[in-house]
Design a protein around this motif. Structure first.
Motif, PDB file in Angstrom:
ATOM      1  N   THR A 179       0.835  -1.195   0.000  1.00 20.98           N
ATOM      2  CA  THR A 179       0.000   0.000   0.000  1.00 20.98           C
ATOM      3  C   THR A 179       0.870   1.244   0.000  1.00 20.98           C
ATOM      4  OG1 THR A 179      -1.605  -1.214   1.319  1.00 20.98           O
ATOM      5  CG2 THR A 179      -1.895   1.165   1.183  1.00 20.98           C
ATOM      6  N   SER A 180       0.610   2.153  -0.936  1.00 19.44           N
ATOM      7  CA  SER A 180       1.403   3.383  -1.010  1.00 19.44           C
ATOM      8  C   SER A 180       0.657   4.587  -0.446  1.00 19.44           C
ATOM      9  CB  SER A 180       1.794   3.671  -2.461  1.00 19.44           C
ATOM     10  OG  SER A 180       0.648   3.855  -3.267  1.00 19.44           O
ATOM     11  N   GLY A 181      -0.648   4.458  -0.232  1.00 20.43           N
ATOM     12  CA  GLY A 181      -1.452   5.589   0.218  1.00 20.43           C
ATOM     13  C   GLY A 181      -1.571   5.675   1.726  1.00 20.43           C
ATOM     14  N   PHE A 182      -2.720   6.197   2.207  1.00 20.10           N
ATOM     15  CA  PHE A 182      -2.908   6.474   3.623  1.00 20.10           C
ATOM     16  C   PHE A 182      -2.860   5.219   4.495  1.00 20.10           C
ATOM     17  CE2 PHE A 182      -5.213  10.093   1.643  1.00 20.10           C
ATOM     18  CZ  PHE A 182      -4.412  11.111   2.153  1.00 20.10           C
ATOM     19  N   ALA A 183      -3.136   4.053   3.935  1.00 18.50           N
ATOM     20  CA  ALA A 183      -3.219   2.828   4.735  1.00 18.50           C
ATOM     21  C   ALA A 183      -1.883   2.117   4.888  1.00 18.50           C
ATOM     22  CB  ALA A 183      -4.245   1.872   4.112  1.00 18.50           C
ATOM     23  N   TYR A 184      -0.799   2.709   4.408  1.00 23.02           N
ATOM     24  CA  TYR A 184       0.489   2.009   4.496  1.00 23.02           C
ATOM     25  C   TYR A 184       0.876   1.762   5.946  1.00 23.02           C
ATOM     26  CZ  TYR A 184       3.355   5.834   6.229  1.00 23.02           C
ATOM     27  OH  TYR A 184       3.898   6.789   7.029  1.00 23.02           O
ATOM     28  N   ASP A 185       0.510   2.679   6.862  1.00 24.78           N
ATOM     29  CA  ASP A 185       0.888   2.538   8.271  1.00 24.78           C
ATOM     30  C   ASP A 185       0.351   1.237   8.858  1.00 24.78           C
ATOM     31  OD1 ASP A 185       1.696   5.610   9.272  1.00 24.78           O
ATOM     32  OD2 ASP A 185       0.221   5.571   7.665  1.00 24.78           O
ATOM     33  N   ILE A 186      -0.934   0.990   8.632  1.00 28.51           N
ATOM     34  CA  ILE A 186      -1.534  -0.197   9.226  1.00 28.51           C
ATOM     35  C   ILE A 186      -0.911  -1.457   8.644  1.00 28.51           C
ATOM     36  CG2 ILE A 186      -3.489  -0.147   7.608  1.00 28.51           C
ATOM     37  CD1 ILE A 186      -3.446  -1.504  11.235  1.00 28.51           C
ATOM     38  N   GLU A 187      -0.590  -1.442   7.355  1.00 27.27           N
ATOM     39  CA  GLU A 187       0.008  -2.649   6.769  1.00 27.27           C
ATOM     40  C   GLU A 187       1.379  -2.922   7.380  1.00 27.27           C
ATOM     41  OE1 GLU A 187       0.458  -4.972   2.569  1.00 27.27           O
ATOM     42  OE2 GLU A 187       0.262  -2.788   2.484  1.00 27.27           O
ATOM     43  N   LEU A 188       2.169  -1.887   7.559  1.00 23.36           N
ATOM     44  CA  LEU A 188       3.489  -2.063   8.147  1.00 23.36           C
ATOM     45  C   LEU A 188       3.384  -2.561   9.590  1.00 23.36           C
ATOM     46  CD1 LEU A 188       6.515  -1.726   7.596  1.00 23.36           C
ATOM     47  CD2 LEU A 188       6.346   0.600   8.476  1.00 23.36           C
ATOM     48  N   LEU A 189       2.450  -1.995  10.357  1.00 24.86           N
ATOM     49  CA  LEU A 189       2.285  -2.405  11.752  1.00 24.86           C
ATOM     50  C   LEU A 189       1.734  -3.828  11.852  1.00 24.86           C
ATOM     51  CD1 LEU A 189       0.916   0.955  13.178  1.00 24.86           C
ATOM     52  CD2 LEU A 189       3.178  -0.038  13.603  1.00 24.86           C
ATOM     53  N   VAL A 190       0.821  -4.195  10.969  1.00 25.33           N
ATOM     54  CA  VAL A 190       0.318  -5.563  10.943  1.00 25.33           C
ATOM     55  C   VAL A 190       1.461  -6.533  10.646  1.00 25.33           C
ATOM     56  CG1 VAL A 190      -1.110  -7.197   9.632  1.00 25.33           C
ATOM     57  CG2 VAL A 190      -2.080  -5.021  10.391  1.00 25.33           C
ATOM     58  N   ALA A 191       2.310  -6.178   9.679  1.00 31.51           N
ATOM     59  CA  ALA A 191       3.430  -7.051   9.315  1.00 31.51           C
ATOM     60  C   ALA A 191       4.394  -7.221  10.480  1.00 31.51           C
ATOM     61  CB  ALA A 191       4.159  -6.480   8.095  1.00 31.51           C
ATOM     62  N   VAL A 192       4.710  -6.126  11.182  1.00 30.65           N
ATOM     63  CA  VAL A 192       5.598  -6.203  12.344  1.00 30.65           C
ATOM     64  C   VAL A 192       4.968  -7.071  13.422  1.00 30.65           C
ATOM     65  CG1 VAL A 192       6.590  -4.872  14.264  1.00 30.65           C
ATOM     66  CG2 VAL A 192       6.787  -4.009  11.927  1.00 30.65           C
ATOM     67  N   SER A 193       3.674  -6.879  13.674  1.00 32.77           N
ATOM     68  CA  SER A 193       2.978  -7.637  14.705  1.00 32.77           C
ATOM     69  C   SER A 193       2.913  -9.120  14.370  1.00 32.77           C
ATOM     70  CB  SER A 193       1.560  -7.077  14.891  1.00 32.77           C
ATOM     71  OG  SER A 193       0.842  -7.801  15.848  1.00 32.77           O
ATOM     72  N   ARG A 194       2.652  -9.441  13.100  1.00 35.84           N
ATOM     73  CA  ARG A 194       2.537 -10.846  12.697  1.00 35.84           C
ATOM     74  C   ARG A 194       3.866 -11.592  12.799  1.00 35.84           C
ATOM     75  NH1 ARG A 194      -2.313 -12.870  10.551  1.00 35.84           N
ATOM     76  NH2 ARG A 194      -3.923 -11.440  11.275  1.00 35.84           N
ATOM     77  N   ARG A 195       4.975 -10.848  12.797  1.00 39.32           N
ATOM     78  CA  ARG A 195       6.288 -11.477  12.982  1.00 39.32           C
ATOM     79  C   ARG A 195       6.697 -11.502  14.460  1.00 39.32           C
ATOM     80  NH1 ARG A 195       9.340 -11.712   8.125  1.00 39.32           N
ATOM     81  NH2 ARG A 195       7.826 -12.116   6.466  1.00 39.32           N
ATOM     82  N   GLY A 196       5.761 -11.161  15.349  1.00 34.73           N
ATOM     83  CA  GLY A 196       6.049 -11.235  16.771  1.00 34.73           C
ATOM     84  C   GLY A 196       6.521  -9.943  17.388  1.00 34.73           C
ATOM     85  N   GLY A 197       6.524  -8.846  16.637  1.00 38.42           N
ATOM     86  CA  GLY A 197       6.969  -7.564  17.168  1.00 38.42           C
ATOM     87  C   GLY A 197       5.969  -6.962  18.146  1.00 38.42           C
ATOM     88  N   ARG A 198       6.468  -6.366  19.211  1.00 36.34           N
ATOM     89  CA  ARG A 198       5.620  -5.697  20.196  1.00 36.34           C
ATOM     90  C   ARG A 198       5.548  -4.212  19.889  1.00 36.34           C
ATOM     91  NH1 ARG A 198       8.000  -6.361  25.770  1.00 36.34           N
ATOM     92  NH2 ARG A 198       6.341  -4.862  26.200  1.00 36.34           N
ATOM     93  N   ILE A 199       4.346  -3.682  19.943  1.00 35.86           N
ATOM     94  CA  ILE A 199       4.110  -2.272  19.614  1.00 35.86           C
ATOM     95  C   ILE A 199       3.513  -1.577  20.826  1.00 35.86           C
ATOM     96  CG2 ILE A 199       2.926  -0.675  18.062  1.00 35.86           C
ATOM     97  CD1 ILE A 199       2.704  -3.068  16.066  1.00 35.86           C
ATOM     98  N   GLU A 200       4.105  -0.451  21.203  1.00 37.69           N
ATOM     99  CA  GLU A 200       3.595   0.362  22.302  1.00 37.69           C
ATOM    100  C   GLU A 200       3.189   1.733  21.770  1.00 37.69           C
ATOM    101  OE1 GLU A 200       3.137  -0.466  25.429  1.00 37.69           O
ATOM    102  OE2 GLU A 200       4.164  -2.418  25.492  1.00 37.69           O
ATOM    103  N   GLU A 201       2.262   2.384  22.483  1.00 37.36           N
ATOM    104  CA  GLU A 201       1.810   3.718  22.102  1.00 37.36           C
ATOM    105  C   GLU A 201       2.296   4.760  23.099  1.00 37.36           C
ATOM    106  OE1 GLU A 201      -2.351   3.076  19.731  1.00 37.36           O
ATOM    107  OE2 GLU A 201      -2.460   3.075  21.923  1.00 37.36           O
TER     108      GLU A 201
END
Length: 250
Positions: A181-203
Motif C-alpha cells: 500500500t502506497s497511500g494512507f493505509a500504508y501505516d496499518i500494513e506495516l504495523l500488521v506485518a511487524v505484529s505478525r512477525r512477533g513484534g511488540r508495539i507500544e503507544e
C-alpha cells in the motif's frame, strides 16, 4: 536517555520547498543532544517545486543528511519504504516534513522502548495525555478509522496514522518489502506485518500542532474510499492469505 545506537530519521517530502531546508536543520538541532549518532534520510517524492534543491542545499552543510529522490510522486507510503531501504541505523524513526510533530518527542519514545523492550513505539492522538491542536474533521476521521481497525485486526493500538513512529531496525527492515500500500493505509500494513512477525508495539502520547488547514481539505472522498479498499485488502492478506506470517520472527 541517549540512543545507544545510530538513529535514522526518515522524512518524506512532497512539495515542501518553502520549509524543508529550515525543518531539516531544526530536526538536526533537536535530535543531536539525545541521538549523537544519527542520519536524516529525506525522501523527495517527485516534488514539482524546489524541494530537491532545498534538500541538496541542506545536505551541503552536513553529510549526515541523506537524500533519496524520485522523479514521480508515488505516495507517502512508498516514500517511507524508500527511506527505510536507505537507512543505516539500529533505530528508524518516521517524521513528517512539516514538523507538526516535534522530533524532540523521540527521546521519550526511545525511553519507552528501552523500558518495555518493545520493537516499535508509535504516536497516538487518542492517548489521554496527547495534546492536540488540529481540526475537528481530522479528529472524527481518526476515531472512525480506529474503530474499523479494531474490528478488522484486533491490534492493541488505537492510532496507526500519526506520523511520528520509532522502530527497531531489526523489526521493520525485514517486513518493509511486504507492504503493498502506497497511500494512507500504508501505516496499518506495516504495523500488521511487524505484529505478525512477533513484534511488540507500544503507544505514546503526542503533541500535535496542526499548521496547515489545506492538508485536511485536500483529503477527498476518493482518498477515503481508497484507504478503505486498501485496508480491506490488507485484512485479506493478513487473515486469509497469511501473507505476513512467513519468515524470521522478531
Amino acid at each position: 536517555m541517549k540512543f545507544d545506537g545510530k538513529l535514522s530519521v526518515v522524512m518524506p517530502a512532497y512539495n515542501e520547498g518553502e520549509r524543508i531546508y529550515n525543518n531539516i536543520l531544526a530536526t538536526e538541532k533537536i535530535i543531536a543532544p539525545f541521538a549523537p549518532d544519527y542520519e536524516i534520510v529525506v525522501v523527495n517524492d517527485g516534488s514539482r517545486d524546489n524541494t530537491r534543491q532545498e534538500i541538496e542545499r541542506a545536505k551541503a552543510h552536513d553529510d549526515r543528511i541523506v537524500m533519496v529522490s524520485s522523479e514521480t510522486n508515488h505516495g507517502k507510503g512508498s516514500a517511507i519504504l524508500a527511506g527505510i531501504a536507505e537507512s543505516a541505523g539500529e533505530y528508524i524513526a518516521f517524521l513528517d516534513a512539516d514538523l507538526e510533530l516535534n522530533p524532540s518527542q523521540l527521546e521519550g519514545y526511545y525511553d519507552k522502548m528501552t523500558e518495555t523492550g518493545c520493537d516499535a513505539v508509535i504516536g497516538c492522538k487518542l492517548h489521554k495525555d496527547s495534546q492536540l491542536v488540529y481540526p475537528l474533521r481530522r479528529k472524527i476521521m481518526s476515531v472512525g478509522y480506529y474503530m474499523m481497525l479494531r474490528l478488522l485486526f484486533h491490534l492493541k493500538i488505537r492510532d496507526t496514522q500519526t506520523g511520528l513512529k520509532l522502530f527497531r531496525a531489526k523489526a521493520v527492515k525485514p517486513v518493509a518489502h511486504l507492504v503493498r500500500t502506497s497511500g494512507f493505509a500504508y501505516d496499518i500494513e506495516l504495523l500488521v506485518a511487524v505484529s505478525r512477525r512477533g513484534g511488540r508495539i507500544e503507544e505514546m502520547p503526542v503533541k500535535v500542532v496542526y499548521v496547515r488547514e489545506r492538508n485536511c481539505r485536500r483529503i477527498k472522498f476518493d482518498d477515503v474510499w481508497k484507504a478503505f479498499r486498501d485496508t480491506l485488502a490488507i485484512w485479506k492478506r493478513a487473515n486469509v492469505l497469511h501473507y505476513y506470517d512467513d519468515g524470521e520472527k522478531v
